[in-house]
Motif scaffolding. Structure first.
Motif, PDB file in Angstrom:
ATOM      1  N   GLY C 209       0.862  -1.167   0.064  1.00 36.71           N
ATOM      2  CA  GLY C 209      -0.087   0.090   0.135  1.00 36.71           C
ATOM      3  C   GLY C 209       1.023   1.032  -0.039  1.00 36.71           C
ATOM      4  O   GLY C 209       2.259   1.261   0.038  1.00 36.71           O
ATOM      5  N   PRO C 210       0.296   2.669  -0.254  1.00 31.25           N
ATOM      6  CA  PRO C 210       0.910   3.778  -0.018  1.00 31.25           C
ATOM      7  C   PRO C 210       1.374   4.018   1.408  1.00 31.25           C
ATOM      8  O   PRO C 210       0.973   3.479   2.324  1.00 31.25           O
ATOM      9  N   ARG C 211       2.460   4.793   1.116  1.00 27.43           N
ATOM     10  CA  ARG C 211       2.961   5.481   2.434  1.00 27.43           C
ATOM     11  C   ARG C 211       2.005   6.059   3.316  1.00 27.43           C
ATOM     12  O   ARG C 211       1.022   6.819   2.732  1.00 27.43           O
ATOM     13  N   ASN C 212       1.831   5.694   4.582  1.00 24.73           N
ATOM     14  CA  ASN C 212       0.729   6.203   5.552  1.00 24.73           C
ATOM     15  C   ASN C 212       0.912   7.534   5.653  1.00 24.73           C
ATOM     16  O   ASN C 212       2.007   8.012   6.295  1.00 24.73           O
TER      17      ASN C 212
ATOM     18  N   THR D 204       0.565  -0.730  10.879  1.00 23.06           N
ATOM     19  CA  THR D 204      -0.118   0.756  10.842  1.00 23.06           C
ATOM     20  C   THR D 204      -0.870   0.957   9.664  1.00 23.06           C
ATOM     21  O   THR D 204      -1.845   1.199   9.414  1.00 23.06           O
ATOM     22  N   ARG D 205      -0.114   0.613   8.588  1.00 21.91           N
ATOM     23  CA  ARG D 205      -0.758   0.514   7.253  1.00 21.91           C
ATOM     24  C   ARG D 205      -1.856  -0.658   7.169  1.00 21.91           C
ATOM     25  O   ARG D 205      -2.965  -0.447   6.604  1.00 21.91           O
ATOM     26  N   PRO D 210      -6.184   3.086   6.292  1.00 25.03           N
ATOM     27  CA  PRO D 210      -7.355   3.097   5.719  1.00 25.03           C
ATOM     28  C   PRO D 210      -7.754   2.054   4.713  1.00 25.03           C
ATOM     29  O   PRO D 210      -6.771   1.433   4.286  1.00 25.03           O
ATOM     30  N   ASN D 212      -7.949   0.188   1.420  1.00 24.61           N
ATOM     31  CA  ASN D 212      -7.234   0.297   0.096  1.00 24.61           C
ATOM     32  C   ASN D 212      -8.204   0.806  -1.008  1.00 24.61           C
ATOM     33  O   ASN D 212      -9.053  -0.106  -1.168  1.00 24.61           O
ATOM     34  N   ASN D 214      -7.606   0.817  -4.317  1.00 25.17           N
ATOM     35  CA  ASN D 214      -7.280   0.100  -5.525  1.00 25.17           C
ATOM     36  C   ASN D 214      -7.560  -1.352  -5.201  1.00 25.17           C
ATOM     37  O   ASN D 214      -6.739  -2.184  -5.938  1.00 25.17           O
TER      38      ASN D 214
END
Lengths: 217, 217, 217, 217
Positions: C209-212, D204-205, D210, D212, D214
């Motif tokens: 996933g993207p960087r938080n 945390t991610r 949140p 995701n 995509n």
DNA sequence: TATGAATGAGGCTTCATTCAT
DNA sequence: GATGAATGAAGCCTCATTCAT
């Protein structure tokens, strides 16, 4: 008698693998016979048996599943020796006389194989499987003898089932007598004549004698 | 029968020191009877006995020198109960008939006190001192009976020594028969009639019957 | 899959010395795999393995220094089978999707080679050397995959050292999950979907996933 | 931490019977903890444990039914110590931060009670009952924490079943990491920071982050 | 190289008895 | 006298490994 014990001097060096194997098993078996004869089953630990046999404790388990298995083989084996021994000296006299002979031969066997007494007597509790096997061996053979005597006219008036009971009484009687009279201070001695004569009277009259007149129907 | 077990409801509170002492000892004794009857001597550990008695292990040794001492007391005690039991139902018929009665009463006793069988049978090996004591008790009493029968003319031709042998045969026979026929799958059952009849024939003819004519001198 | 077991029908007669040697070793190895898979390392005695292999105990020591040496070879060998198995079904989707595939393939492999689970799980304690070797094999390969994903832009913000930690987490997670969910009453079963979905969420967001945003610097 | 070990200096003389009993049991328990921690379950023979405890081998069986029973008590007991330890240092920050704290506290606990690692890791195979008990203790508590976090809005989109899977992944991950990083040549050392940071990012991610965008439906 | 009997250390457990409280 | 924990010897059995054939 019967068989030369394995511990007799034998050219061990010449044995092949199969023979060596049998030889070791035999050593253990003979050691167990001695130990049980001397100390009883309860004291016949694997340690004691293997020490007597001159092998390591672990070796025991290469030849027997466990301690009990060996103990259960002891009596049937020696019991068959006994049967042969007694048969060999029963002779061909009349049935009653033969039974007296058998009775005497039993006590002779005890003197030949002094271990037998303990191995037999204690087996019921310490080697029940072997004991049952032995009992079956003996009572089958014994009942057969009685039926032959009945067929020959030497015994009247006993049914097959009664024979079985009689056989048990005989075995019990012998056991008791052997314990009472044969164990003089550790060593095995001859049975007194009055024991033989008492048995003789009881048997010849009770079993081989004529039907009792004044018996109730 | 015989005696009320110690575990019966008793006003424990009211007992004085001596009585409490006797009461505890009795509890242990009764527990041992039960345990040996159910599991045999070999399984009758002090732990098991004291647990059954509801006392601590240490208490045992306040009342008995050691385990063996208690075990050796078991059989003589119950054996005397048996003697009384049999005597009470022997009746006053002729000697032969009395002996048959005794034989039957023995098996009745086994049914009354199921512990007896194991306590008796195993005693020879696990409580040899008690066993010897019991044997002496029984054979003395038994021989006395036979001598009386001989004196009354019911038995001919047996000496005192022969009586002793006969008594051992009887005891042996009973033991064997009880083991063979009384232990049906754990519970104690009645002995089959053919056993009784076989015994009867053997005894009435062999012991109480007339001197055999065609017997060798 | 993987390799034909040595026990498949093979023209043993035609083998030369070297081949026979290898064949015997293979038999022992395969037998060990089966035995450990079924009973665990602790129960995998040399006696049991050689019996399963159909050779004598002594033969074992002609092919392996000692018991431990064989045990330590088991996991690395099957582990490499697993790596190939998983690689074959990873496909060419994006990195996140590939990781999910790998996760599923792991559980597929367990079902193909049911011995694997025990051989893997117990190895840490019973075959530590083999375990370490396996871990190195796996984590090296795994880290390489991750680095490639990072290079391709699918993963941001993880260092090489962190990759190694992540890989250990993944392996630990799989082990736990397989033990918890795959061993339904002895047999190996499929993993429930919610396990897959949970893993998927955790991984796609956490790793790929993207960087938080709201993470502290 | 947690509790003073029984082997601390205590006025033994002053103890009454009940206390002495508990004290002995504790000595054995503590000795087992040490021995298993040092040598592993497989090497934790009763002889070794009792020697370490300074009591006779027989004494062991006054306090534990058998060896296995004790081994199965080890992990649940220390596991609860661990739970308390971690809870005490979790603090009141936001859910994600708390989880990171817990992760760190786990490794702190390992340093406090170095025996824990082996007792935990090997339990699955050597003390399966204790292991299961421990797992239930932990996962119950852990899932409860997660549900609270979800209720508070810190976690979205995970079902209860998925929580259970997540918890198993966490436990597996910790186990692997501890084995990989905490055992530097026998002694237990601190976990490198990159391990903490990797875990932090993943969690945390992946868990607290949140939903995701995509992600496939 | 294959065989398999022999070895012996070591493990777990039971149990009669002692003894301090 | 009652208690019950402690003791330690002894028993049965397993198993990795060796070695003569």
């Amino acid at each position: 008698m019967t068989q030369a014990p394995a511990t007799a001097a034998v050219k061990v060096a010449k044995l092949n693998r199969v023979e060596r194997n049998a030889w070791t098993k035999r050593k253990i078996f003979d050691a167990a016979t001695k130990v049980v004869g001397r100390f009883g089953y309860a004291e016949a630990s694997v340690a004691r048996i293997t020490e007597e046999a001159g092998v390591a404790q672990g070796t025991f388990y290469n030849h027997f599943e466990n301690r009990q298995e060996l103990l259960d083989q002891l009596l049937p084996k020696i019991g068959m020796d006994m049967v042969r021994f007694i048969r060999d000296r029963t002779g061909t006299a009349d049935a009653a006389r033969q039974e007296i002979k058998r009775f005497g031969a039993f006590f002779d066997f005890i003197r030949e194989v002094p271990e037998f007494l303990r191995i037999l007597n204690e087996a019921e509790f310490f080697a029940p499987i072997g004991y049952q096997k032995h009992l079956d061996n003996i009572s089958t053979a014994y009942v057969r003898i009685m039926r032959r005597a009945r067929h020959a006219g030497a015994i009247e008036d006993f049914s097959d089932e009664e024979f079985e009971a009689i056989v048990h009484m005989f075995m019990g009687a012998r056991g008791y007598l052997s314990r009472r009279y044969s164990y003089a201070n550790g060593a095995v001695t001859a049975v007194p004549v009055h024991v033989i004569s008492a048995y003789e009277k009881l048997i010849t009259r009770g079993l081989f004698g004529p039907r009792n007149e004044n018996q109730q129907p």
